[in-house]
Design a protein around this motif. Structure first.
Motif, short mmCIF file in Angstrom:
data_model
loop_
_atom_site.label_atom_id
_atom_site.label_comp_id
_atom_site.label_asym_id
_atom_site.label_seq_id
_atom_site.Cartn_x
_atom_site.Cartn_y
_atom_site.Cartn_z
N ILE A 182 19.22 23.00 -23.18
CA ILE A 182 19.40 23.29 -24.61
C ILE A 182 18.42 22.49 -25.48
N LEU A 183 17.78 21.47 -24.92
CA LEU A 183 16.79 20.70 -25.69
C LEU A 183 15.51 21.50 -25.91
N GLN A 184 15.31 22.56 -25.12
CA GLN A 184 14.10 23.37 -25.22
C GLN A 184 14.24 24.53 -26.21
N ASP A 185 15.46 24.76 -26.74
CA ASP A 185 15.67 25.92 -27.60
C ASP A 185 16.75 25.57 -28.63
N PRO A 202 31.81 21.98 -29.67
CA PRO A 202 30.74 21.31 -30.42
C PRO A 202 29.79 20.44 -29.62
N THR A 203 30.06 20.19 -28.34
CA THR A 203 29.25 19.24 -27.58
C THR A 203 28.68 19.86 -26.31
N TYR A 204 27.77 19.11 -25.70
CA TYR A 204 27.17 19.50 -24.41
C TYR A 204 27.37 18.37 -23.42
N PRO A 205 27.43 18.73 -22.11
CA PRO A 205 27.21 20.05 -21.50
C PRO A 205 28.38 21.01 -21.70
N GLN A 206 28.08 22.32 -21.47
CA GLN A 206 29.09 23.37 -21.46
C GLN A 206 28.95 24.16 -20.17
N LEU A 207 30.06 24.44 -19.51
CA LEU A 207 30.04 25.18 -18.25
C LEU A 207 30.75 26.52 -18.41
N PHE A 259 26.19 12.48 -19.61
CA PHE A 259 27.21 13.51 -19.43
C PHE A 259 26.67 14.65 -18.56
N SER A 260 25.43 15.05 -18.85
CA SER A 260 24.81 16.11 -18.06
C SER A 260 24.61 15.67 -16.62
N ARG A 261 24.20 14.42 -16.43
CA ARG A 261 23.99 13.88 -15.08
C ARG A 261 25.31 13.91 -14.29
N THR A 262 26.40 13.54 -14.94
CA THR A 262 27.69 13.48 -14.26
C THR A 262 28.19 14.87 -13.87
N ILE A 263 28.05 15.86 -14.77
CA ILE A 263 28.55 17.20 -14.45
C ILE A 263 27.70 17.84 -13.34
N VAL A 264 26.39 17.55 -13.33
CA VAL A 264 25.53 18.03 -12.24
C VAL A 264 26.00 17.44 -10.91
N MET A 274 23.00 22.38 -20.53
CA MET A 274 22.92 20.92 -20.44
C MET A 274 21.67 20.40 -21.12
N LYS A 275 21.57 19.08 -21.23
CA LYS A 275 20.36 18.44 -21.73
C LYS A 275 19.50 18.08 -20.52
N GLY A 276 18.34 18.73 -20.44
CA GLY A 276 17.47 18.56 -19.28
C GLY A 276 17.79 19.61 -18.23
N ASN A 277 17.52 19.29 -16.97
CA ASN A 277 17.82 20.22 -15.88
C ASN A 277 18.44 19.42 -14.73
#
Length: 223
Positions: A171-174, A188-193, A151-156, A140-143
């Motif tokens: 993924i923003l850190q690497d 092609p997109t994030y988040p990925q589970l 999108f990351s907030r919703t999947i969390v 995800m983007k962030g934690n």
């Protein structure tokens, strides 16, 4: 070096004849993301590390024959060309992917020792380990405590509502993981589970499965 504005099919064809790497942004004036990519390539054109690279932009709808030939189906799209041949492309607004592909194609493979290409294999091994790091892995983007996109907030939120026991990777850190995982997963997109090392999908898939009552039973649960 400045960014060249191409206005016709002839100008485009003359431009891509060069042996130098040409980076051409197919844009539309009405698309906000195109303005971002125009700014990105403008900044790149000023940097010494891109000294041997040519940068241009072309309005996709002005030159439909060129857009059709180049396979342009949406804007922004950036193509990389050498000797009249398209060698790579970046669809969508993805500055890091543009930088990575310019770097890759602006250096001749013949001039690089074979050992220099081994890290790609190491990256694949690393991605396999990461996707299997926990029974449930979220890229995800962030934690989870601080998501960096909606999108990351919703999947969390969905995972937490299911009391899922999961680990995450920002993924923003690497950038190696960020770009490599897209090819590794063919997604092609994030988040990925991932569950048990297998890609489940992104937010849309997770939402559909959750709404259908199929998702919660797949998840490892917090004790």
């Amino acid at each position: 070096m400045t960014v060249t504005e191409l206005n016709s099919q002839q100008e485009y064809e003359d431009y891509v004849k060069s042996k130098d790497l040409s980076v051409i942004h197919f844009h539309a004036p009405w698309a906000d993301q195109c303005s971002q990519i125009n700014d990105v390539i403008s900044e790149m054109s000023k940097l010494s590390e891109y000294k041997g690279v040519k940068f241009a932009k072309i309005e996709a709808e002005k030159v439909p024959d060129v857009s059709l030939k180049a396979g342009i189906t949406a804007v922004p799209t950036v193509i990389l060309a050498k000797n009249e041949t398209i060698v790579d492309r970046v669809d969508g607004a993805n500055p890091s992917a543009i930088a990575e592909k310019i770097k890759r194609h602006s250096v001749s493979k013949e001039s690089i020792p074979l050992e220099a290409w081994k890290p790609q294999q190491n990256l694949e091994d690393r991605l396999k380990k990461l996707t299997n790091q926990a029974p449930c892995m979220l890229f995800m983007k962030g934690n989870p405590a601080n998501p960096r996109c909606g999108f990351s907030r919703t999947i969390v939120s969905i995972l937490d509502s299911c009391n899922a026991d999961y680990q995450s990777f920002d993924i923003l850190q690497d950038n190696d993981v960020r770009e490599g995982l897209k090819k590794f997963s063919n997604w092609p997109t994030y988040p990925q589970l991932y569950i048990n090392g297998e890609l489940i999908g992104g937010l849309d898939i997770v939402k559909e499965m959750n709404e259908a009552g199929e998702f919660e039973s797949m998840l490892p649960k917090k004790s």
